[in-house]
Motif scaffolding. Structure first.
Motif, PDB file in Angstrom:
ATOM      1  N   GLN A 157      45.988  35.470  70.494  1.00 32.13           N
ATOM      2  CA  GLN A 157      45.517  35.245  71.630  1.00 32.13           C
ATOM      3  C   GLN A 157      44.027  34.605  71.548  1.00 32.13           C
ATOM      4  OE1 GLN A 157      42.836  36.724  73.412  1.00 32.13           O
ATOM      5  NE2 GLN A 157      42.287  38.169  71.834  1.00 32.13           N
ATOM      6  N   GLY A 158      43.898  33.726  72.428  1.00 34.32           N
ATOM      7  CA  GLY A 158      42.336  33.100  72.192  1.00 34.32           C
ATOM      8  C   GLY A 158      42.275  32.227  73.399  1.00 34.32           C
ATOM      9  N   ARG A 159      41.477  31.081  73.106  1.00 34.47           N
ATOM     10  CA  ARG A 159      41.285  30.137  74.219  1.00 34.47           C
ATOM     11  C   ARG A 159      41.294  28.683  73.473  1.00 34.47           C
ATOM     12  NH1 ARG A 159      39.177  33.192  78.549  1.00 34.47           N
ATOM     13  NH2 ARG A 159      39.040  31.405  79.906  1.00 34.47           N
ATOM     14  N   ILE A 160      41.768  27.918  74.590  1.00 34.38           N
ATOM     15  CA  ILE A 160      41.502  26.453  74.144  1.00 34.38           C
ATOM     16  C   ILE A 160      40.448  25.661  75.115  1.00 34.38           C
ATOM     17  CG2 ILE A 160      43.601  25.514  75.574  1.00 34.38           C
ATOM     18  CD1 ILE A 160      43.852  23.471  73.361  1.00 34.38           C
ATOM     19  N   ALA A 161      39.389  24.889  74.665  1.00 38.14           N
ATOM     20  CA  ALA A 161      38.339  24.451  75.425  1.00 38.14           C
ATOM     21  C   ALA A 161      38.714  23.141  75.292  1.00 38.14           C
ATOM     22  CB  ALA A 161      36.884  24.868  74.784  1.00 38.14           C
ATOM     23  N   HIS A 162      38.433  22.474  76.642  1.00 39.74           N
ATOM     24  CA  HIS A 162      38.533  20.865  76.655  1.00 39.74           C
ATOM     25  C   HIS A 162      37.031  20.093  77.147  1.00 39.74           C
ATOM     26  CE1 HIS A 162      39.214  21.852  80.894  1.00 39.74           C
ATOM     27  NE2 HIS A 162      39.877  22.694  80.519  1.00 39.74           N
ATOM     28  N   SER A 163      36.282  21.039  77.383  1.00 35.82           N
ATOM     29  CA  SER A 163      34.848  20.610  77.885  1.00 35.82           C
ATOM     30  C   SER A 163      33.609  21.627  77.596  1.00 35.82           C
ATOM     31  CB  SER A 163      34.762  19.792  79.192  1.00 35.82           C
ATOM     32  OG  SER A 163      35.023  20.619  80.295  1.00 35.82           O
TER      33      SER A 163
END
Length: 242
Positions: free
Chosen positions: A61-67
């Motif tokens: 698990q983790g995160r994807i950042a787009h800004s």
């Protein structure tokens, strides 16, 4: 069409680190498509690809950042689509994040400055395993997709114990797959005399136009994730093998 089904263990493939914290293992190349295993060991810098990413979270698990200040949780079983030229970064979690993905077009990664905002059409899309919709009917298989209108059709395919799908092919589509459960066996070739056995955790590639049928030789249900790259018809049912 002729050809053989190729099966690989993704952990046996060579590794590269295109940006810090992101390890890539290329499993298959075919034309404008590359099938890769992405492993996020730590937070990555902001980066961009010219092509799109169609992924499924194999583990972690983790995160994807787009800004700056905007990110979305991704975890085991989720599907994601990162549109072309979208600047993004991965943020690691407690468990190592592993993503199987088809990357389209230009495969290179370029580091980029952090975007202050992202146009809604350029934001990564995340769909959980409970939010899939039915697609591409076939005897004895359940096929569901997170992105029914996408240029790459990702599907979760489920087969009951002892089930055998009908004979079919996928037109001119480039076909990659992964065995979540298993083993499974895919029959193909003249009179269906060839068979590819796919164990749990293995990836495979089926040549375009190859007539085949998927079978479950066990008594328990199993699941696979597949990527069809090209366009309709996604599947063509036929009476039997060549």
């Amino acid at each position: 069409m002729s050809g053989n089904i190729r099966v690989v263990d993704p952990m046996d493939r060579d590794r590269t680190e295109p940006v810090a914290g992101l390890v890539e293992q290329s499993l298959f190349y075919f034309g404008d498509y590359r099938f890769v295993l992405l492993r996020i060991d730590e937070n990555t810098p902001w980066h961009v690809r010219e092509g799109a990413i169609y992924g499924w979270v194999r583990a972690g698990q983790g995160r994807i950042a787009h800004s700056e200040g905007q990110s979305t949780i991704i975890e085991t079983g989720d599907f994601l689509h990162v549109p072309p030229t979208t600047v993004h970064r991965y943020i690691g979690g407690v468990d190592q994040l592993e993503i199987l993905a088809v990357v389209t077009s230009d495969f290179d990664i370029v580091q980029a400055a952090a975007p202050l905002t992202t146009d809604i059409d350029s934001e990564p899309a995340i769909v959980g395993p409970d939010d899939l919709v039915s697609t591409v009917e076939s005897p004895n298989l359940i096929r569901e997709t997170p992105f029914p209108e996408a240029a790459v059709l990702m599907m979760r395919v489920q087969a009951a114990g002892g089930a055998a799908a009908g004979w079919h092919h996928h037109g001119e589509n480039v076909y990659f797959g992964y065995a979540v459960d298993g083993p499974s066996e895919t029959e193909y070739g003249p009179a269906g005399e060839n068979s590819a056995r796919i164990e749990i955790g293995e990836c495979f590639h089926v040549p375009p136009g190859l007539i085949h049928r998927d079978t479950n030789p066990t008594d328990t249900a199993h699941t696979g994730i597949i990527w069809l790259c090209g366009g309709e018809p996604w599947a063509v049912n036929v009476e039997g093998p060549e």
